[in-house]
Enzyme design. Structure first.
Site, PDB file in Angstrom:
ATOM      1  N   TYR A  65       0.857  -1.192   0.000  1.00  0.00           N
ATOM      2  CA  TYR A  65       0.000   0.000   0.000  1.00  0.00           C
ATOM      3  C   TYR A  65       0.889   1.236   0.000  1.00  0.00           C
ATOM      4  O   TYR A  65       1.870   1.319   0.742  1.00  0.00           O
ATOM      5  CB  TYR A  65      -0.912   0.035   1.230  1.00  0.00           C
ATOM      6  CG  TYR A  65      -1.747   1.302   1.314  1.00  0.00           C
ATOM      7  CD1 TYR A  65      -3.011   1.356   0.743  1.00  0.00           C
ATOM      8  CD2 TYR A  65      -1.253   2.439   1.935  1.00  0.00           C
ATOM      9  CE1 TYR A  65      -3.772   2.516   0.790  1.00  0.00           C
ATOM     10  CE2 TYR A  65      -1.999   3.603   1.987  1.00  0.00           C
ATOM     11  CZ  TYR A  65      -3.250   3.642   1.411  1.00  0.00           C
ATOM     12  OH  TYR A  65      -3.985   4.795   1.452  1.00  0.00           O
TER      13      TYR A  65
ATOM     14  N   GLU B 185      -3.154   7.697  -4.228  1.00  0.00           N
ATOM     15  CA  GLU B 185      -3.191   6.390  -3.563  1.00  0.00           C
ATOM     16  C   GLU B 185      -2.953   5.294  -4.592  1.00  0.00           C
ATOM     17  O   GLU B 185      -3.628   5.242  -5.619  1.00  0.00           O
ATOM     18  CB  GLU B 185      -4.546   6.176  -2.879  1.00  0.00           C
ATOM     19  CG  GLU B 185      -4.620   4.868  -2.098  1.00  0.00           C
ATOM     20  CD  GLU B 185      -5.970   4.655  -1.448  1.00  0.00           C
ATOM     21  OE1 GLU B 185      -6.029   4.546  -0.217  1.00  0.00           O
ATOM     22  OE2 GLU B 185      -6.980   4.604  -2.194  1.00  0.00           O
TER      23      GLU B 185
END
Length: 396
Positions: free
Chosen positions: A109, A197
């Site tokens: 992530y 993101e």
């Protein structure tokens, strides 16, 4: 302003971030053609909506044949996908992204967000990718890595290396990871993004670091200098109430209640929402009409509020400093007349030219209830709304 995954990947690619090959499709036939262009044994059909958790809603499918691709595309296109981010109304799928399948060895992530406390861009990373950051925080809190970027110098190579090593990557992958991290930061900085993101950022079986999914959000106040970003806007993914208001320069956020609000100033607007709830009602929106509001702007605000079919009463709450109460009152009278407003309307005015404003409302001969304080205004609009709702139920 949000954009689609495929658009985000095209932008990140320009900053040196490695992304899988893919193409956009608007029909099952075009989806099959795109997959044939990519070649390979498998491809992934991805619904393009402004929401995460698409896979859980059936919006991401791995396909091995033309028939599977066509079936998946036919099922997705024209369908409203419902995720926990879209709410029960869902979001319409009107385009697909056909992407080559990736051999995933590890999922990571990587996120870049504005930290209001630090007043800096903060990198949030985790070796546990493939799920939302809230899940990672709840399930693997120790895996979260945070790094604050000094705006005076930007993201430095040593800082990116520290993040990469903290993710537990093999030494041979560090240069690729550094390139991806710095590329994402540059995209955020140079495009006036408020968030970048990449989830997941994956390590492939062949030893490549690839952005398998990407999400970018942009500062709407900076779009005037980013026309190339403005062109990526997809209004079909936005709340139509908010689109109508924002296109007319109004600060509007749609809510789920029945009482529409027209207020000046964000702080006063939030206080108004709280007072309505304390009085037993539910606000239908947040709307800041702004400073120096003309009668025409007040009329536009009424139209924006009435675009919500759930609105059954309206509260106007103005504390005029830059604004003038007489302008607001003229706008209110004009709105009631031109829009043939029949629902309960409560107006509370205070500040500059309040006497003139009150006089305009009182002499209009229209069904407009006035109040002297915010608490009184909230109680009156909720009471009138409940009375009107009870009469409607009796009639029904």
């Amino acid at each position: 302003m949000d954009i689609h995954e495929y658009q985000a990947k095209e932008l990140l690619k320009k900053f040196g971030v490695n992304v899988p090959r893919g193409g956009i499709a608007y029909s099952p036939e075009q989806a099959v053609y795109r997959a044939q262009e990519l070649s390979g044994d498998k491809c992934v059909v991805k619904a393009q909506i402004h929401s995460g958790a698409r896979g859980k809603a059936g919006g991401v499918r791995v396909c091995s044949s033309d028939d599977e691709i066509s079936d998946a595309a036919g099922w997705m296109l024209g369908r409203k996908l419902v995720t926990h981010q879209t709410g029960p109304q869902g979001k319409l799928v009107n385009r697909l992204y056909i992407e080559e399948a990736t051999d995933i060895a590890q999922e990571l992530y990587l996120g870049f967000v504005m930290d209001r406390t630090e007043e800096r861009v903060v990198v949030v990373a985790s070796a546990q990718g493939g799920m939302e950051i809230e899940e990672i925080s709840a399930n693997e809190p120790d895996s979260i890595i945070r790094s604050v970027v000094d705006p005076a110098v930007g993201m430095q190579a040593f800082q990116a290396r520290e993040i990469a090593f903290s993710l537990g990557l093999d030494a041979a992958l560090i240069p690729q990871a550094v390139k991806a991290i710095i590329g994402c930061y540059r995209a955020m900085d140079e495009l006036d993004a408020t968030m970048v993101e990449v989830n997941p950022m994956v390590v492939t079986g062949s030893g490549e670091i690839v952005a398998l999914d990407a999400k970018l959000s942009f500062d709407e106040n900076a779009l005037f200098r980013r026309p190339e970003i403005s062109e990526l806007r997809d209004k079909s993914q936005e709340d139509p109430r908010e689109t109508y208001a924002n296109d007319r320069g109004l600060n509007y956020i749609g809510l789920e209640g029945k009482i529409g609000c027209i207020v000046n100033g964000a702080g006063l607007a939030m206080a108004t929402l709280d007072m309505i709830k304390m009085a037993g009602g539910e606000p239908a929106n947040f709307l800041d009409v702004g400073g120096g509001a003309s009668p025409e702007r007040v009329l536009m605000s009424f139209k924006a509020v009435l675009n919500d079919p759930n609105v059954e009463a309206i509260l106007v709450n103005i504390f005029a400093g830059i604004n003038r109460c007489d302008w607001i009152a003229e706008g209110v009278v004009r709105a009631v007349q031109e829009l043939d407003l029949k629902m309960p309307l409560v107006v509370r005015l205070s500040g500059t030219n309040v006497e003139e404003g009150q006089k305009i409302l009182n002499e209009s001969g229209l069904s407009i209830t006035t109040a002297n304080t915010l608490a009184e205004a909230a109680e009156k609009v909720v009471a009138q709304w409940k009375t009107a709702e009870a009469k409607e139920m009796e009639t029904a």
